[in-house]
Design a protein around this motif. Structure first.
Motif, PDB file in Angstrom:
ATOM      1  N   SER A 115      30.626  30.961  49.529  1.00  0.00           N
ATOM      2  CA  SER A 115      31.687  31.850  50.010  1.00  0.00           C
ATOM      3  C   SER A 115      32.036  32.938  49.002  1.00  0.00           C
ATOM      4  N   GLY A 116      31.592  32.767  47.771  1.00  0.00           N
ATOM      5  CA  GLY A 116      31.881  33.731  46.723  1.00  0.00           C
ATOM      6  C   GLY A 116      31.148  33.351  45.451  1.00  0.00           C
ATOM      7  N   TYR A 117      31.118  34.286  44.500  1.00  0.00           N
ATOM      8  CA  TYR A 117      30.343  34.069  43.273  1.00  0.00           C
ATOM      9  C   TYR A 117      31.124  34.613  42.075  1.00  0.00           C
ATOM     10  N   VAL A 118      31.275  33.770  41.050  1.00  0.00           N
ATOM     11  CA  VAL A 118      31.978  34.188  39.837  1.00  0.00           C
ATOM     12  C   VAL A 118      31.136  35.209  39.090  1.00  0.00           C
ATOM     13  N   VAL A 119      31.720  36.378  38.834  1.00  0.00           N
ATOM     14  CA  VAL A 119      30.986  37.435  38.130  1.00  0.00           C
ATOM     15  C   VAL A 119      31.607  37.776  36.776  1.00  0.00           C
ATOM     16  N   ALA A 120      32.860  37.339  36.540  1.00  0.00           N
ATOM     17  CA  ALA A 120      33.510  37.634  35.252  1.00  0.00           C
ATOM     18  C   ALA A 120      34.722  36.727  35.081  1.00  0.00           C
ATOM     19  N   SER A 121      35.166  36.604  33.832  1.00  0.00           N
ATOM     20  CA  SER A 121      36.327  35.791  33.497  1.00  0.00           C
ATOM     21  C   SER A 121      37.438  36.671  32.944  1.00  0.00           C
ATOM     22  N   PHE A 122      38.608  36.628  33.565  1.00  0.00           N
ATOM     23  CA  PHE A 122      39.749  37.379  33.048  1.00  0.00           C
ATOM     24  C   PHE A 122      40.249  36.763  31.750  1.00  0.00           C
ATOM     25  N   GLY A 123      40.056  35.462  31.585  1.00  0.00           N
ATOM     26  CA  GLY A 123      40.461  34.800  30.355  1.00  0.00           C
ATOM     27  C   GLY A 123      39.678  35.276  29.154  1.00  0.00           C
ATOM     28  N   GLU A 124      38.382  35.443  29.326  1.00  0.00           N
ATOM     29  CA  GLU A 124      37.541  35.934  28.234  1.00  0.00           C
ATOM     30  C   GLU A 124      37.852  37.388  27.910  1.00  0.00           C
ATOM     31  N   GLU A 125      38.217  38.155  28.913  1.00  0.00           N
ATOM     32  CA  GLU A 125      38.428  39.592  28.729  1.00  0.00           C
ATOM     33  C   GLU A 125      39.787  39.932  28.112  1.00  0.00           C
ATOM     34  N   SER A 126      40.784  39.078  28.333  1.00  0.00           N
ATOM     35  CA  SER A 126      42.158  39.430  27.941  1.00  0.00           C
ATOM     36  C   SER A 126      42.595  38.859  26.605  1.00  0.00           C
ATOM     37  N   GLY A 127      41.831  37.929  26.034  1.00  0.00           N
ATOM     38  CA  GLY A 127      42.209  37.352  24.751  1.00  0.00           C
ATOM     39  C   GLY A 127      43.246  36.253  24.909  1.00  0.00           C
ATOM     40  N   GLN A 128      43.749  35.744  23.783  1.00  0.00           N
ATOM     41  CA  GLN A 128      44.680  34.626  23.811  1.00  0.00           C
ATOM     42  C   GLN A 128      46.105  35.072  24.125  1.00  0.00           C
ATOM     43  N   VAL A 129      46.710  34.364  25.060  1.00  0.00           N
ATOM     44  CA  VAL A 129      48.106  34.592  25.441  1.00  0.00           C
ATOM     45  C   VAL A 129      48.750  33.230  25.706  1.00  0.00           C
ATOM     46  N   PRO A 130      50.085  33.139  25.571  1.00  0.00           N
ATOM     47  CA  PRO A 130      50.775  31.885  25.911  1.00  0.00           C
ATOM     48  C   PRO A 130      50.909  31.784  27.424  1.00  0.00           C
ATOM     49  N   TYR A 131      49.823  31.429  28.068  1.00  0.00           N
ATOM     50  CA  TYR A 131      49.717  31.557  29.525  1.00  0.00           C
ATOM     51  C   TYR A 131      50.569  30.523  30.257  1.00  0.00           C
ATOM     52  N   THR A 132      50.487  29.280  29.831  1.00  0.00           N
ATOM     53  CA  THR A 132      51.315  28.230  30.431  1.00  0.00           C
ATOM     54  C   THR A 132      51.940  27.406  29.311  1.00  0.00           C
ATOM     55  N   VAL A 133      53.265  27.281  29.369  1.00  0.00           N
ATOM     56  CA  VAL A 133      54.008  26.719  28.240  1.00  0.00           C
ATOM     57  C   VAL A 133      55.076  25.747  28.752  1.00  0.00           C
ATOM     58  N   PHE A 134      55.349  24.713  27.982  1.00  0.00           N
ATOM     59  CA  PHE A 134      56.477  23.838  28.270  1.00  0.00           C
ATOM     60  C   PHE A 134      57.728  24.476  27.676  1.00  0.00           C
TER      61      PHE A 134
END
Length: 331
Positions: free
Chosen positions: A201-220
């Motif tokens: 149904s679809g194909y992964v062509v890129a990662s936004f995680g790899e492109e954007s660098g480290q961020v505090p994406y999900t935090v307690f």
């Protein structure tokens, strides 16, 4: 009569014994709300399933609160004690001059967790291919959307003029909307991205995680008042999360998948395994709970680029507590 007295005595003794056992139960309940049910949060489920919270004397009651706004409402109204949510939500609350604002105390994920999925297979993908395309993005104001737009801009693409961008679909309905609609690209989390690849149904062509660098994406995070009143329990909570983070780092993806399978009953084990592997390979799972200042500044940069960063001083010192995580790691 004597037998009856003996029976009564025995019953009283048993009741007393059971009552005493209950009074010695030192497990403290913490109500934890996760913004969504996501494979991205694997270390959290590991902490529960491996008994790391229980080892610390904690009974963690997990509930899924479905959305950043609902999660923060639950936290601020004491419906939950701790929230697992994007750290941008703490900035939004702080900007509203909340007297008892939320403080980030333990980081779980350190990259964006979405992938760019194309409807057609592309062997030589270029970001330029997105120009003039029909793109199904994420909800406006959330981290996936802000990171998505940030990455597109880094590749010289204006998401609001160089392509047709749709951000009006509810998070839960994005996968089905992509399949049934005329969209050429979509921004998806795992395991949905891998499921789409398996189904064609679809194909992964890129990662936004790899492109954007480290961020505090999900935090307690927890309210200031809760942190002050429950410092010892928050330290125990953080220690359990750190144990889980280390376990995930040191354990192969197949074993991690088996451990958390019950949280994703509708997902096949091979898909869970490949999805966890994908996240591990790009360093999405934080190896420790410390949210450092460079990550915080990257978050602010991404929010500012998206036009979502509130005015005023969004202080790292005010909104991030690293002392608890540092203490846990040092011990």
């Amino acid at each position: 009569m004597r037998k009856i007295k003996i029976l009564v005595f025995v019953l009283c003794f048993v009741l007393f014994f059971l009552s005493a056992c209950g009074s010695n139960d030192k497990h403290t309940t913490i109500k934890l709300g996760e913004v969504t049910r996501s494979l991205f949060y694997a270390p959290q489920y590991v902490a529960i399933e491996k008994g790391f919270f229980e080892e610390e004397g904690l009974n963690v009651e997990l509930q899924t609160t479905w959305g950043g706004d609902k999660t923060m409402t639950a936290l601020l109204s004491d419906g939950i004690d701790v929230a697992l949510v994007g750290s941008e939500t703490s900035i939004y609350v702080y900007a509203q001059d909340s007297k008892d604002y939320a403080v980030n105390f333990a980081q779980l994920t350190q990259t964006d967790g979405t992938f760019l999925v194309a409807k057609e297979k592309q062997d030589n993908f270029s970001w330029e291919d997105l120009k003039d395309s029909n793109f199904l993005g994420q909800r406006k104001g959330g981290m996936p959307q802000m990171v998505g737009e940030y990455v597109l801009k880094q590749h010289g693409i204006d998401p609001h003029s160089d392509l047709t961008l749709n951000q009006n679909i509810e998070f839960a309905n994005i996968p089905s909307a992509f399949v049934s609609g005329d969209y050429e690209y979509v921004q998806l989390f795992e395991p949905t991205a891998s499921v789409f690849e398996k189904e064609g149904s679809g194909y992964v062509v890129a990662s936004f995680g790899e492109e954007s660098g480290q961020v505090p994406y999900t935090v307690f995070m927890a309210k200031q008042s809760y942190l002050k009143e429950n410092e010892e329990n928050i330290e125990k909570f953080t220690r359990a999360i750190y144990k889980a983070q280390q376990w995930v780092q040191d354990t192969d993806s197949a074993e991690v998948a088996k451990t958390i399978k019950d949280y994703f009953e509708d997902v096949e084990l091979d898909i869970l395994t490949s999805s966890i592997d994908r996240y591990k390979n790009q360093g999405s799972f934080a190896a420790d709970p410390i949210l450092d200042e460079d990550e915080w500044n990257n978050l602010k940069k991404i929010m500012k680029e998206a036009g979502e960063l509130p005015d005023g001083n969004i202080s790292y010192e005010e909104l991030v507590n690293t002392e608890i995580a540092e203490k846990v790691i040092s011990n």
